[in-house]
Design a protein around this motif. Structure first.
Motif, PDB file in Angstrom:
ATOM      1  N   THR A  97       0.700  -1.499  -0.059  1.00  0.00           N
ATOM      2  CA  THR A  97       0.036  -0.035  -0.149  1.00  0.00           C
ATOM      3  C   THR A  97       0.685   1.167   0.041  1.00  0.00           C
ATOM      4  OG1 THR A  97      -0.056   0.333   2.448  1.00  0.00           O
ATOM      5  CG2 THR A  97      -1.728  -1.041   1.386  1.00  0.00           C
ATOM      6  N   TYR A  99       1.744   2.423   2.794  1.00  0.00           N
ATOM      7  CA  TYR A  99       1.250   2.974   3.968  1.00  0.00           C
ATOM      8  C   TYR A  99       1.694   1.995   5.210  1.00  0.00           C
ATOM      9  CZ  TYR A  99      -2.196   6.075   2.037  1.00  0.00           C
ATOM     10  OH  TYR A  99      -2.534   6.901   1.014  1.00  0.00           O
ATOM     11  N   CYS A 104      -2.695   3.884   7.693  1.00  0.00           N
ATOM     12  CA  CYS A 104      -3.100   3.344   6.346  1.00  0.00           C
ATOM     13  C   CYS A 104      -4.496   3.938   6.008  1.00  0.00           C
ATOM     14  CB  CYS A 104      -3.355   1.669   6.701  1.00  0.00           C
ATOM     15  SG  CYS A 104      -3.675   0.968   5.190  1.00  0.00           S
ATOM     16  N   ALA A 109      -3.268   5.136  -2.189  1.00  0.00           N
ATOM     17  CA  ALA A 109      -2.423   4.040  -1.852  1.00  0.00           C
ATOM     18  C   ALA A 109      -1.726   3.668  -3.192  1.00  0.00           C
ATOM     19  CB  ALA A 109      -3.235   2.748  -1.704  1.00  0.00           C
TER      20      ALA A 109
END
Length: 158
Positions: A97, A99, A104, A109
């Motif tokens: 992602t 993240y 997140c 993303a």
């Protein structure tokens, strides 16, 4: 002090979607959404955490659920057209992602993964999701976030 824009915030800017950023102090020991909710002064049910899940047919998807909720993997699998779904191991979240845990976001993303948002989001005027970094939340109308992420809305929690 001017807030640094994240990819998630830039995505909303591109779509001309209204939002606000809320910063909070990061506590490495407490990265959970319930703690974040307390930091930003919102009920935990209004602060949505983004979980990275892998379906047996679709591959990776995001599940956005209330901070005090527990993901029902069977419900997510059904909503996403999978037989089974399981949380992605933490070590895979960043490479997949872009993240890190506690930061997140369903927006911005590395790839546009399908997003599934818990139906309880529609009971609020606005909800918070991670802005893509620890210490910052995006607050916006659920319908706007659903539009921006092309989210499928379904009951995803126990």
């Amino acid at each position: 002090m001017k807030q640094k824009k994240t990819n998630a915030a830039r995505r909303l800017d591109e779509l001309k979607i209204a939002y606000r950023l809320m910063e909070y102090t990061v506590d490495e020991e407490h990265l959970d959404a319930v703690h974040v909710a307390a930091e930003v002064g919102m009920p935990a049910a209004q602060v949505f955490k983004t979980l990275v899940v892998r379906g047996d047919k679709t591959g990776v998807v995001f599940a956005c659920i209330p901070g005090d909720g527990e993901l029902d993997l069977k419900a997510l699998a059904k909503a996403s057209g999978n037989k089974r779904a399981e949380l992605v191991p933490l070590k895979e979240v960043l490479p997949l992602t872009g993240y890190i845990r506690g930061g997140c976001s369903p927006l911005g993303a590395k790839k546009n993964y399908p997003v599934y948002m818990d139906a309880s989001s529609n009971s609020w005027d606005e909800i918070a999701v991670s802005a893509g970094v620890r210490g910052m939340q995006i607050v916006a109308a659920p319908a706007d976030l659903q539009q921006a992420t092309r989210a499928v809305v379904a009951s995803l929690t126990f």
